[in-house]
Design a protein around this motif. Structure first.
Motif, PDB file in Angstrom:
ATOM      1  N   PHE A  61       1.038  -1.329   0.012  1.00 52.46           N
ATOM      2  CA  PHE A  61      -0.189   0.083   0.019  1.00 52.46           C
ATOM      3  C   PHE A  61       0.800   1.350   0.030  1.00 52.46           C
ATOM      4  CE2 PHE A  61      -2.778  -3.357   1.856  1.00 52.46           C
ATOM      5  CZ  PHE A  61      -3.887  -2.965   1.287  1.00 52.46           C
ATOM      6  N   CYS A  62       0.530   2.394  -0.456  1.00 43.80           N
ATOM      7  CA  CYS A  62       0.927   3.625  -0.291  1.00 43.80           C
ATOM      8  C   CYS A  62       0.198   4.357   0.654  1.00 43.80           C
ATOM      9  CB  CYS A  62       0.851   4.135  -1.708  1.00 43.80           C
ATOM     10  SG  CYS A  62       1.998   6.030  -1.475  1.00 43.80           S
ATOM     11  N   TRP A  63       0.467   4.341   1.885  1.00 40.79           N
ATOM     12  CA  TRP A  63      -0.307   4.926   2.958  1.00 40.79           C
ATOM     13  C   TRP A  63      -0.240   6.630   2.767  1.00 40.79           C
ATOM     14  CZ3 TRP A  63      -3.050   1.560   5.680  1.00 40.79           C
ATOM     15  CH2 TRP A  63      -2.663  -0.004   5.399  1.00 40.79           C
ATOM     16  N   ALA A  64      -1.341   7.233   3.376  1.00 39.17           N
ATOM     17  CA  ALA A  64      -1.601   8.573   3.168  1.00 39.17           C
ATOM     18  C   ALA A  64      -0.348   9.318   3.609  1.00 39.17           C
ATOM     19  CB  ALA A  64      -2.893   8.936   3.879  1.00 39.17           C
ATOM     20  N   SER A  65       0.173   9.124   4.864  1.00 39.68           N
ATOM     21  CA  SER A  65       1.350  10.017   5.350  1.00 39.68           C
ATOM     22  C   SER A  65       2.569   9.822   4.357  1.00 39.68           C
ATOM     23  CB  SER A  65       1.637   9.696   6.607  1.00 39.68           C
ATOM     24  OG  SER A  65       0.500   9.870   7.411  1.00 39.68           O
ATOM     25  N   LEU A 190       4.887  21.688  11.139  1.00 39.72           N
ATOM     26  CA  LEU A 190       5.187  22.448  10.113  1.00 39.72           C
ATOM     27  C   LEU A 190       3.991  22.893   9.212  1.00 39.72           C
ATOM     28  CD1 LEU A 190       8.501  21.189   8.705  1.00 39.72           C
ATOM     29  CD2 LEU A 190       8.266  23.029  10.196  1.00 39.72           C
ATOM     30  N   GLU A 191       3.357  21.559   8.603  1.00 40.80           N
ATOM     31  CA  GLU A 191       2.213  21.776   7.812  1.00 40.80           C
ATOM     32  C   GLU A 191       1.138  21.032   8.049  1.00 40.80           C
ATOM     33  OE1 GLU A 191       2.464  23.310   4.764  1.00 40.80           O
ATOM     34  OE2 GLU A 191       4.475  24.261   4.599  1.00 40.80           O
ATOM     35  N   SER A 192      -0.024  20.949   7.607  1.00 43.41           N
ATOM     36  CA  SER A 192      -1.217  20.071   7.523  1.00 43.41           C
ATOM     37  C   SER A 192      -1.363  19.596   5.918  1.00 43.41           C
ATOM     38  CB  SER A 192      -2.376  20.789   8.232  1.00 43.41           C
ATOM     39  OG  SER A 192      -2.179  20.836   9.405  1.00 43.41           O
ATOM     40  N   LEU A 193      -1.412  18.463   5.589  1.00 44.98           N
ATOM     41  CA  LEU A 193      -1.396  18.107   4.270  1.00 44.98           C
ATOM     42  C   LEU A 193      -2.535  17.089   4.197  1.00 44.98           C
ATOM     43  CD1 LEU A 193       2.563  17.200   4.180  1.00 44.98           C
ATOM     44  CD2 LEU A 193       1.450  19.470   3.297  1.00 44.98           C
ATOM     45  N   LYS A 194      -3.027  16.983   2.681  1.00 46.96           N
ATOM     46  CA  LYS A 194      -3.887  16.217   2.655  1.00 46.96           C
ATOM     47  C   LYS A 194      -3.331  14.957   1.593  1.00 46.96           C
ATOM     48  CE  LYS A 194      -7.530  18.389   4.174  1.00 46.96           C
ATOM     49  NZ  LYS A 194      -8.831  17.870   5.221  1.00 46.96           N
ATOM     50  N   ALA A 195      -3.985  13.776   1.966  1.00 52.90           N
ATOM     51  CA  ALA A 195      -3.614  12.575   1.008  1.00 52.90           C
ATOM     52  C   ALA A 195      -4.357  11.443   1.361  1.00 52.90           C
ATOM     53  CB  ALA A 195      -2.255  12.328   1.087  1.00 52.90           C
ATOM     54  N   LEU A 196      -4.612  10.377   0.700  1.00 54.91           N
ATOM     55  CA  LEU A 196      -5.408   9.178   0.714  1.00 54.91           C
ATOM     56  C   LEU A 196      -4.573   7.974   0.727  1.00 54.91           C
ATOM     57  CD1 LEU A 196      -8.046   8.086  -1.442  1.00 54.91           C
ATOM     58  CD2 LEU A 196      -6.266   9.947  -2.146  1.00 54.91           C
ATOM     59  N   THR A 197      -4.744   6.885   1.339  1.00 58.06           N
ATOM     60  CA  THR A 197      -4.066   5.514   1.152  1.00 58.06           C
ATOM     61  C   THR A 197      -4.410   4.930  -0.262  1.00 58.06           C
ATOM     62  OG1 THR A 197      -3.707   5.304   3.486  1.00 58.06           O
ATOM     63  CG2 THR A 197      -3.956   3.290   2.069  1.00 58.06           C
ATOM     64  N   PHE A 207      -8.544  10.453   8.742  1.00 55.12           N
ATOM     65  CA  PHE A 207      -6.857  10.003   8.431  1.00 55.12           C
ATOM     66  C   PHE A 207      -6.383  10.503   6.965  1.00 55.12           C
ATOM     67  CE2 PHE A 207      -8.323   5.696  11.029  1.00 55.12           C
ATOM     68  CZ  PHE A 207      -7.952   6.742  12.149  1.00 55.12           C
ATOM     69  N   ARG A 208      -7.214  11.235   6.515  1.00 49.08           N
ATOM     70  CA  ARG A 208      -6.593  11.981   5.247  1.00 49.08           C
ATOM     71  C   ARG A 208      -6.129  13.289   5.607  1.00 49.08           C
ATOM     72  NH1 ARG A 208     -10.855  10.719   0.286  1.00 49.08           N
ATOM     73  NH2 ARG A 208     -11.294   8.530   0.880  1.00 49.08           N
ATOM     74  N   ASP A 209      -5.848  13.718   6.897  1.00 49.94           N
ATOM     75  CA  ASP A 209      -5.253  14.860   7.487  1.00 49.94           C
ATOM     76  C   ASP A 209      -4.067  14.425   7.984  1.00 49.94           C
ATOM     77  OD1 ASP A 209      -7.662  16.316   6.674  1.00 49.94           O
ATOM     78  OD2 ASP A 209      -8.610  15.954   8.478  1.00 49.94           O
ATOM     79  N   VAL A 210      -2.993  14.904   7.064  1.00 47.30           N
ATOM     80  CA  VAL A 210      -1.770  14.446   7.498  1.00 47.30           C
ATOM     81  C   VAL A 210      -0.913  15.594   8.245  1.00 47.30           C
ATOM     82  CG1 VAL A 210       0.667  13.287   6.763  1.00 47.30           C
ATOM     83  CG2 VAL A 210      -1.448  12.814   5.725  1.00 47.30           C
ATOM     84  N   SER A 211      -0.306  15.333   9.330  1.00 44.61           N
ATOM     85  CA  SER A 211       0.374  16.507  10.069  1.00 44.61           C
ATOM     86  C   SER A 211       1.940  16.430   9.835  1.00 44.61           C
ATOM     87  CB  SER A 211       0.027  16.515  11.416  1.00 44.61           C
ATOM     88  OG  SER A 211      -1.282  17.008  11.674  1.00 44.61           O
ATOM     89  N   LEU A 212       2.960  17.066   9.347  1.00 47.46           N
ATOM     90  CA  LEU A 212       4.013  16.921   9.312  1.00 47.46           C
ATOM     91  C   LEU A 212       4.789  17.776  10.507  1.00 47.46           C
ATOM     92  CD1 LEU A 212       6.389  16.129   7.244  1.00 47.46           C
ATOM     93  CD2 LEU A 212       6.331  18.330   6.457  1.00 47.46           C
ATOM     94  N   TYR A 213       5.654  17.080  10.980  1.00 42.92           N
ATOM     95  CA  TYR A 213       6.470  17.546  12.340  1.00 42.92           C
ATOM     96  C   TYR A 213       8.089  17.580  11.982  1.00 42.92           C
ATOM     97  CZ  TYR A 213       2.129  16.345  14.546  1.00 42.92           C
ATOM     98  OH  TYR A 213       0.514  16.273  14.832  1.00 42.92           O
ATOM     99  N   HIS A 214       8.572  18.583  12.601  1.00 38.66           N
ATOM    100  CA  HIS A 214       9.899  18.771  12.334  1.00 38.66           C
ATOM    101  C   HIS A 214      10.839  18.776  13.736  1.00 38.66           C
ATOM    102  CE1 HIS A 214      13.601  21.454  11.974  1.00 38.66           C
ATOM    103  NE2 HIS A 214      13.997  20.173  11.218  1.00 38.66           N
TER     104      HIS A 214
END
Length: 229
Positions: A61-65, A190-197, A207-214
């Motif tokens: 699978f290609c997971w959303a994150s 850093l960001e709030s991103l959108k994606a799906l699995t 689960f389509r709301d992806v948070s990016l942390y640094h």
């Protein structure tokens, strides 16, 4: 194009008629060997359900994150260009491949599952990039500029790894769609991103709301033990 034999055999043992197919990832130039979406659009037998729960083929699978992080690196290549990068819990290798495409000096795909490493290798060849491979994060030297982490915090027992990442890399980027109470003194969003699995598992929209942390290594991390908690 025929799928990698060992990966297809493993998937067939798990889910009878499931097939790996080359899948273009939306809004990227990348493609991966993933489970055919049509194979997932059916009822599973109790035995198949048991096998999926106990031996999930994460690498198929290609997971959303992971997808969100791959897109981010394509848009923001300065994070990886000319740098040594380790992709922790690489799965399909999507983030590692994106880093290589964005100009990383070296990319190491790291995963405990030998099938995941085989999938990373097959997908790297599919995208015409060169990766290195490891099954032992703690066996790697402290030599990386950046640690990439996507879809690892679904198991809250993995949260202590947030400190451990900074024992092997100067910085860490974490993409996650599961932890809603993410709190760590060294990490900032850093960001709030959108994606799906892919293929689409009809997961809840949250689960389509992806948070990016640094996180950046600082003096406080030097006391962190170099062994898993």
């Amino acid at each position: 194009m025929s799928p990698p034999l060992a990966l297809q055999q493993s998937l067939s043992e798990l889910l009878g008629d499931a097939r790996l197919v080359v899948t273009d990832l939306p809004d990227t130039s990348l493609k991966l060997w993933l489970i055919d979406a049509q194979n997932m659009n059916r009822a599973f037998t109790p035995d198949e359900t048991r096998r999926i729960l106990y031996e999930p083929p994460y690498w198929a699978f290609c997971w959303a994150s992971g997808l969100a992080l791959a897109r981010y690196l394509a848009d923001q290549p300065h994070w990886v260009k000319g740098k040594r990068v380790l992709d922790f819990g690489a799965g399909s290798g999507v983030a590692a491949i994106a880093a290589a495409k964005a100009g990383a000096l070296e990319v190491l795909a790291c995963d405990l599952d030998p099938l995941a490493l085989a999938a990373c290798q097959a997908n790297a060849a599919l995208n015409q990039v060169q990766l290195s491979y490891s099954s032992d994060f703690f066996g790697e030297a402290d030599r990386f500029d950046l640690i990439l982490v996507a879809d690892v915090l679904y198991d809250r027992e993995n949260l202590p790894l947030l400190d451990q990442f900074l024992t092997r890399g100067q910085q860490t980027l974490v993409a996650d769609s599961r932890v809603r109470d993410f709190r760590h003194p060294l990490y900032r969003q850093l960001e709030s991103l959108k994606a799906l699995t892919l293929p689409d598992l009809a997961e809840p929209h949250e689960f389509r709301d992806v948070s990016l942390y640094h996180a950046q290594r600082c003096q406080a991390t030097f006391s962190v033990p170099a062994q898993p908690l």
